[in-house]
Design a protein around this motif. Structure first.
Motif, PDB file in Angstrom:
ATOM      1  N   LYS A 166     -85.538 -63.277  76.747  1.00 33.36           N
ATOM      2  CA  LYS A 166     -85.626 -64.186  77.899  1.00 33.36           C
ATOM      3  C   LYS A 166     -84.289 -64.838  78.246  1.00 33.36           C
ATOM      4  N   ASN A 167     -83.278 -64.646  77.401  1.00 32.45           N
ATOM      5  CA  ASN A 167     -81.957 -65.228  77.648  1.00 32.45           C
ATOM      6  C   ASN A 167     -82.010 -66.751  77.777  1.00 32.45           C
ATOM      7  N   VAL A 168     -82.723 -67.382  76.867  1.00 38.48           N
ATOM      8  CA  VAL A 168     -82.814 -68.839  76.803  1.00 38.48           C
ATOM      9  C   VAL A 168     -82.065 -69.293  75.564  1.00 38.48           C
ATOM     10  N   HIS A 169     -81.129 -70.229  75.736  1.00 41.51           N
ATOM     11  CA  HIS A 169     -80.279 -70.680  74.636  1.00 41.51           C
ATOM     12  C   HIS A 169     -80.334 -72.208  74.524  1.00 41.51           C
ATOM     13  N   PHE A 170     -80.090 -72.705  73.315  1.00 40.67           N
ATOM     14  CA  PHE A 170     -79.979 -74.140  73.083  1.00 40.67           C
ATOM     15  C   PHE A 170     -78.510 -74.477  72.858  1.00 40.67           C
ATOM     16  N   ALA A 171     -78.085 -75.578  73.453  1.00 39.25           N
ATOM     17  CA  ALA A 171     -76.671 -75.957  73.359  1.00 39.25           C
ATOM     18  C   ALA A 171     -76.544 -77.461  73.267  1.00 39.25           C
ATOM     19  N   GLN A 172     -75.362 -77.894  72.887  1.00 40.27           N
ATOM     20  CA  GLN A 172     -75.024 -79.314  72.849  1.00 40.27           C
ATOM     21  C   GLN A 172     -74.105 -79.626  74.029  1.00 40.27           C
ATOM     22  N   TYR A 173     -74.460 -80.682  74.750  1.00 39.61           N
ATOM     23  CA  TYR A 173     -73.639 -81.136  75.862  1.00 39.61           C
ATOM     24  C   TYR A 173     -73.194 -82.556  75.575  1.00 39.61           C
ATOM     25  N   GLY A 174     -71.906 -82.807  75.684  1.00 44.11           N
ATOM     26  CA  GLY A 174     -71.458 -84.146  75.368  1.00 44.11           C
ATOM     27  C   GLY A 174     -70.262 -84.597  76.159  1.00 44.11           C
ATOM     28  N   GLU A 175     -70.358 -85.810  76.689  1.00 47.24           N
ATOM     29  CA  GLU A 175     -69.225 -86.507  77.267  1.00 47.24           C
ATOM     30  C   GLU A 175     -68.473 -87.199  76.123  1.00 47.24           C
ATOM     31  N   PRO A 176     -67.159 -87.329  76.205  1.00 49.98           N
ATOM     32  CA  PRO A 176     -66.382 -87.930  75.111  1.00 49.98           C
ATOM     33  C   PRO A 176     -66.872 -89.310  74.690  1.00 49.98           C
ATOM     34  N   ARG A 177     -67.312 -90.117  75.653  1.00 46.19           N
ATOM     35  CA  ARG A 177     -67.709 -91.490  75.336  1.00 46.19           C
ATOM     36  C   ARG A 177     -69.196 -91.637  75.030  1.00 46.19           C
ATOM     37  N   GLU A 178     -69.998 -90.687  75.495  1.00 46.50           N
ATOM     38  CA  GLU A 178     -71.448 -90.843  75.393  1.00 46.50           C
ATOM     39  C   GLU A 178     -72.055 -90.127  74.201  1.00 46.50           C
ATOM     40  N   GLY A 179     -71.297 -89.276  73.535  1.00 43.64           N
ATOM     41  CA  GLY A 179     -71.876 -88.476  72.463  1.00 43.64           C
ATOM     42  C   GLY A 179     -72.530 -87.232  73.033  1.00 43.64           C
ATOM     43  N   SER A 180     -73.213 -86.456  72.200  1.00 42.21           N
ATOM     44  CA  SER A 180     -73.798 -85.191  72.641  1.00 42.21           C
ATOM     45  C   SER A 180     -75.320 -85.276  72.703  1.00 42.21           C
ATOM     46  N   ARG A 181     -75.883 -84.404  73.494  1.00 45.95           N
ATOM     47  CA  ARG A 181     -77.329 -84.279  73.584  1.00 45.95           C
ATOM     48  C   ARG A 181     -77.691 -82.812  73.762  1.00 45.95           C
TER      49      ARG A 181
END
Length: 336
Positions: free
Chosen positions: A89-104
């Motif tokens: 299905k080409n579904v992936h999990f990743a981390q997204y983060g702004e430098p000041r806000e941390g990752s989610r």
């Protein structure tokens, strides 16, 4: 004589075993190097990996700066491309983060399998040139996706009806809402198609025809209370949505009280999608455990796969009953 032949076959067998062992060792070393390389580099910053080189035959570019700046990265074993063979299905999990806000945590989708995406490229080329392979960018300007470029003011039902479940029975009000809320443009907020750039129009129409899930999430956003995952943005053929939680199937053996709560929420979702103040009725055509997820904190059920959603304009149905039996009304009547 037989003993001599036996000795020769024995030596040959040992040579074959030795050759096989050496080949296996080479493969393991190459794979080890590949594994280390996969963990060391961030492929989400590469234009070709994101299929950004295929735009406007893509889903958008609103999040490209975030991708290119390295703000998104695959989680753990998700960095190994060898595992893509099992990720149909080409579904992936990743981390997204702004430098000041941390990752989610976020979910990245290509909106189709590798085979479906390859077939999409072939269809575009065949419609434009008659050949299965071509310059995809040039070909896009010779397809139906470019037909509405120029001074065309509105996206109308007669043009896109039947392209996907979302526009199985489209109304002008739905299409105006779709254009006005299109998030892959700098001029969002206008329902006039001519206010979009040529490339943006083609991206919108391609998404509508191939997999309209991003458009459903944009038209009926979670910020307004709709039970869908939140659309974040796109870069090339990679779309980002927020991570909701564990899929519904993981609660199959949960305590009885929890299962009752989840079942009740599913019925509330069905009611909300059918009867709401916006007078749009949304019908889920692919209902499965995989298409729902449960928030870890609030336990709220959310729809995480909105590819197969049919939208009926109840306001158009009410108007058509008193005016005439228009083609749009007949289509919607058959749905009901």
């Amino acid at each position: 004589m037989l003993r001599l032949v036996s000795l020769k076959f024995g030596r040959l067998y040992r040579y074959v075993k030795l050759l096989f062992a050496a080949s296996l060792l080479v493969v393991m070393l190459l794979n080890t190097h590949s594994l280390l390389a996969s963990f060391q580099r961030n492929e989400l910053t590469e234009r070709r990996f994101l299929s950004l080189n295929k735009c406007p035959a893509c889903f958008g570019t609103s999040w490209c700066r975030k991708f290119m700046n390295g703000q998104l990265s695959f989680e753990g074993w998700g960095r190994l491309r060898l595992l893509d063979f099992f990720n149909v299905k080409n579904v992936h999990f990743a981390q997204y983060g702004e430098p000041r806000e941390g990752s989610r945590r976020v979910v990245l989708k290509r909106l189709g399998s590798n085979q479906e995406l390859a077939e999409l490229d072939q269809k575009i080329c065949k419609r434009a040139t008659g050949r299965p392979r071509c310059d995809l960018i040039q070909a896009m300007y010779k397809t139906d996706f470019a037909r509405l470029n120029g001074d065309v003011r509105l996206l109308t039902p007669d043009v896109v009806e039947g392209w996907s479940d979302l526009v199985h029975c489209p109304s002008q009000r739905l299409l105006d809402r779709l254009v006005r809320r299109y998030a892959e443009t700098k001029d969002s907020g206008s329902f006039l198609l001519k206010n979009l750039k040529d490339t943006e129009r083609m991206q919108l129409l391609l998404t509508l025809a191939f997999n309209p899930e991003p458009l459903v999430l944009q038209c009926f956003p979670s910020d307004e209370g709709w039970p869908f995952a939140k659309y974040l943005g796109a870069c090339g053929r990679m779309v980002a949505v927020n991570y909701v939680g564990e899929e519904l199937w993981s609660f199959y053996n949960a305590p009885w009280e929890k299962r009752v709560d989840l079942a009740w929420q599913l019925m509330e979702i069905a009611e909300q999608l059918t009867n709401n103040d916006f007078e749009f009725a949304l019908y889920l055509l692919d209902v499965s455990f995989d298409n729902f997820a449960v928030g870890p904190r609030d336990g709220k059920v959310i729809i995480v796969d909105a590819e197969n959603v049919l939208v009926a304009d109840k306001k158009l149905i009410k108007q058509s009953k008193f005016v005439s039996f228009s083609p749009s009304y007949v289509c919607l009547y058959n749905v009901y």
